[in-house]
Design an enzyme around this catalytic site. Structure first.
Site, PDB file in Angstrom:
ATOM      1  N   CYS A 158     -82.226  31.231  40.805  1.00 57.73           N
ATOM      2  CA  CYS A 158     -81.096  32.345  41.102  1.00 57.73           C
ATOM      3  C   CYS A 158     -80.581  32.636  39.670  1.00 57.73           C
ATOM      4  CB  CYS A 158     -80.127  31.525  41.785  1.00 57.73           C
ATOM      5  SG  CYS A 158     -78.517  32.428  41.984  1.00 57.73           S
TER       6      CYS A 158
ATOM      7  N   GLU B 159     -50.102  21.719  45.322  1.00 61.79           N
ATOM      8  CA  GLU B 159     -51.548  21.916  45.869  1.00 61.79           C
ATOM      9  C   GLU B 159     -51.615  21.336  46.958  1.00 61.79           C
ATOM     10  OE1 GLU B 159     -54.589  23.587  44.824  1.00 61.79           O
ATOM     11  OE2 GLU B 159     -55.441  22.216  46.883  1.00 61.79           O
TER      12      GLU B 159
ATOM     13  N   CYS C  33     -58.109  36.287  43.526  1.00 65.01           N
ATOM     14  CA  CYS C  33     -59.501  36.723  43.664  1.00 65.01           C
ATOM     15  C   CYS C  33     -59.609  37.748  44.653  1.00 65.01           C
ATOM     16  CB  CYS C  33     -60.326  35.382  43.868  1.00 65.01           C
ATOM     17  SG  CYS C  33     -59.610  34.471  45.678  1.00 65.01           S
TER      18      CYS C  33
HETATM   19  N1  SAH Z   1     -55.023  27.548  39.915  1.00 65.89           N
HETATM   20  C1  SAH Z   1     -56.314  26.826  40.419  1.00 65.89           C
HETATM   21  C2  SAH Z   1     -56.617  26.818  41.699  1.00 65.89           C
HETATM   22  C3  SAH Z   1     -56.727  28.265  42.266  1.00 65.89           C
HETATM   23  S1  SAH Z   1     -57.638  28.261  43.858  1.00 65.89           S
HETATM   24  C4  SAH Z   1     -57.352  27.118  39.306  1.00 65.89           C
HETATM   25  O1  SAH Z   1     -57.323  28.096  38.679  1.00 65.89           O
HETATM   26  O2  SAH Z   1     -58.289  26.311  39.302  1.00 65.89           O
HETATM   27  C5  SAH Z   1     -56.369  28.281  44.935  1.00 65.89           C
HETATM   28  C6  SAH Z   1     -56.151  26.796  45.223  1.00 65.89           C
HETATM   29  O3  SAH Z   1     -55.148  26.859  46.341  1.00 65.89           O
HETATM   30  C7  SAH Z   1     -57.092  25.578  45.821  1.00 65.89           C
HETATM   31  O4  SAH Z   1     -57.050  24.634  45.042  1.00 65.89           O
HETATM   32  C8  SAH Z   1     -56.601  25.403  47.344  1.00 65.89           C
HETATM   33  O5  SAH Z   1     -56.808  24.153  47.715  1.00 65.89           O
HETATM   34  C9  SAH Z   1     -55.049  25.670  47.318  1.00 65.89           C
HETATM   35  N2  SAH Z   1     -54.389  26.040  48.478  1.00 65.89           N
HETATM   36  C10 SAH Z   1     -54.866  26.978  49.608  1.00 65.89           C
HETATM   37  N3  SAH Z   1     -53.890  27.070  50.269  1.00 65.89           N
HETATM   38  C11 SAH Z   1     -52.850  26.283  50.010  1.00 65.89           C
HETATM   39  C12 SAH Z   1     -51.464  25.978  50.436  1.00 65.89           C
HETATM   40  N4  SAH Z   1     -51.073  26.595  51.515  1.00 65.89           N
HETATM   41  N5  SAH Z   1     -50.708  25.387  49.510  1.00 65.89           N
HETATM   42  C13 SAH Z   1     -51.045  24.815  48.331  1.00 65.89           C
HETATM   43  N6  SAH Z   1     -52.193  25.147  47.901  1.00 65.89           N
HETATM   44  C14 SAH Z   1     -53.086  25.659  48.608  1.00 65.89           C
END
Ligand code: SAH
Length: 456
Positions: A160, A334, A409
């Site tokens: 890939c 989280e 994203c």
């Molecule tokens: N800021 C981090 C993760 C971003 S991705 C980084 O840069 O690595 C988004 C994150 O939100 C994921 O870890 C997912 O598990 C979390 N998430 C999804 N829904 C959520 C919610 N309702 N409350 C809290 N966290 C959540």
């Protein structure tokens, strides 16, 4: 071919859609086509209709875009993972900035200045996480690959162009061992077999590799031999985890996990800190761009030593921990317990003491903070694709942090949420990052500042 006879149409590609498909116009007909670019003319076969829109394939081109290049990957037409392998990288980056600007206009009804998309020097082999379903052909050969778009048909992939090259040899060895040790891939239609998916996580700086074998059953014959043969043949593997998923589901990972070899997690470095990453924790997939993005997010936050920072949707705590040395206190929240456990460990391993992490839904947590009238100076928020929700955003408007840095994203939910915050916040900058080269996806950092500063 859902309810229609294929039809060949002559026309021109006028644009690229949100999903990166060519928008092909033939008279009053519009067809969405993979691998056709603006300005190109030719024949397209309209094949199926979904939600009122027509989709098709390029049959022939009579005029070719100067941005068309030959793809690196031979199967990019059938795999569907990289819709832009045939588009110059410069045009990919331009598309992404334009996409963000258009979403702000279309969804948020806002005219915003969008900076040029920050790209990579070498936009290939960047992915540090690969997950592939496994299958077996009639001759008993084991293969792995990606699901063809909107189906559960596996397109076999040998190499890939966007995944970490170290994963290719490991996948080859797993295929060979499955055959020789009779560890059968799971055949969805027949609901039989053992190995469903293999997930590989590679660390960029610390050179560690995690292999997760997702199986239908808890124990399978020759499991110990399988793992020792694999780690012997591929000594760069530092840990092997078995994840058990016996449900009839599209979700890749099941609840139960067992460490078969090594520590059960990998470590990687970002912005001078070291992070522990477990199988189920979210971790950005492109380490080179992630460092650039986090640095930009820190810059946008203008942190001072007195600031109280809140990091929502924090994953394993990356953004909050990087922010901690520039401010007074960091709180983060989280939802996934394994990620929170990683986050707490990550604070310890980096000797960060002004940091605490909570396992909760970000919206409930924010609502509680607003109710308690807590003080937040800077908010980082990085929600999943579906964006945030009104509970969260209303609580944000009540808490009134001076600055909000929104990492997203999905430009469409980003535009929706930012538009909602407009009554109290001014958009300072919109910076796209090419986290996912060769695909139509884009990551964006938006910096917002509170309009009227008489909050206290
Ligand atoms: N800021 C981090 C993760 C971003 S991705 C980084 O840069 O690595 C988004 C994150 O939100 C994921 O870890 C997912 O598990 C979390 N998430 C999804 N829904 C959520 C919610 N309702 N409350 C809290 N966290 C959540």
């Amino acid at each position: 071919m859902k309810g229609m006879r294929p039809e060949v149409l002559k026309g021109t590609c006028v644009d690229l859609s949100f999903e990166g498909k060519g928008v092909f116009k033939a008279g009053s007909d519009v067809v969405f086509v993979d691998g056709m670019f603006p300005g190109e003319e030719g024949e397209v076969e309209a094949i199926y209709r979904r939600a009122g829109a027509l989709f098709g394939e390029v049959k022939s081109l009579t005029k070719v875009s100067p941005e068309r290049i030959s793809p690196k990957c031979k199967i990019c037409h059938s795999c569907g993972g990289c819709c832009f392998q045939q588009l110059s990288y410069k045009a990919q980056l331009e598309y992404k900035s334009k996409k963000v600007r258009e979403q702000f206009k279309k969804v948020g009804h806002m005219d915003v200045d969008v900076s040029p998309c920050v790209g990579m020097e070498d936009p290939f082999h960047y992915r540090n996480k690969i997950q592939m379903p496994f299958g077996k052909d009639r001759k008993g050969n084991v293969y792995c690959g990606f699901y063809k778009q909107n189906t559960h048909v596996i397109v076999p992939v040998k190499e890939c162009a966007i995944e970490d090259e170290r994963a290719t040899a490991i996948l080859d060895k797993i295929k060979e061992l499955c055959k020789s040790m009779h560890v059968d891939p799971y055949l969805e239609d027949e609901r039989r077999g053992i190995l469903r998916h293999v997930l590989i996580r590679t660390s960029y700086y610390q050179k560690q590799i995690m292999v997760v074998l997702v199986t239908t059953v808890d124990s399978f014959p020759s499991r110990g031999n399988f793992v020792s043969a694999l780690t012997k043949a591929c000594p760069e593997i530092t840990t092997v985890v078995q994840n058990i998923n016996s449900r009839d589901t599209n979700v890749i990972l099941g609840e139960k996990e067992r460490v078969l070899y090594g520590k059960g997690y990998i470590e990687d470095s970002l912005c001078g800190l070291s992070f522990k990453i477990s199988a189920k924790s979210f971790y950005q997939t492109n380490p080179v761009i992630t460092e650039k993005l986090y640095s930009a997010a820190m810059e946008a936050a203008h942190l001072t030593k007195d600031d109280i920072v809140f990091d929502a949707y924090s994953g394993i705590g990356t953004i909050g921990l990087i922010a901690a040395k520039h401010c007074k206190q960091v709180l983060s929240v989280e939802l996934v317990p394994q990620a929170v456990r990683d986050g707490v460990k990550n604070a310890q391993r980096n000797h960060v003491e002004n940091f605490s992490m909570y396992c909760d839904d970000a919206s409930s947590f924010m609502v509680r903070m607003a109710r308690n009238k807590e003080k937040v100076d800077v908010l980082f928020m990085d929600p999943p694709r579906k964006g945030s929700d009104q509970h969260f955003l209303n609580a944000l408007l009540a808490l009134k942090p001076n600055r909000v840095v929104y990492v997203s994203c999905d430009p469409s939910t980003l535009a929706r949420d930012v538009s909602y915050l407009q009554k109290s916040y001014r958009v300072e900058s919109v910076q796209p990052f090419d986290m996912f080269p060769q695909t139509s996806h884009v990551e964006t950092v938006v910096s917002l500042s509170l309009k009227n500063v008489d909050k206290h």
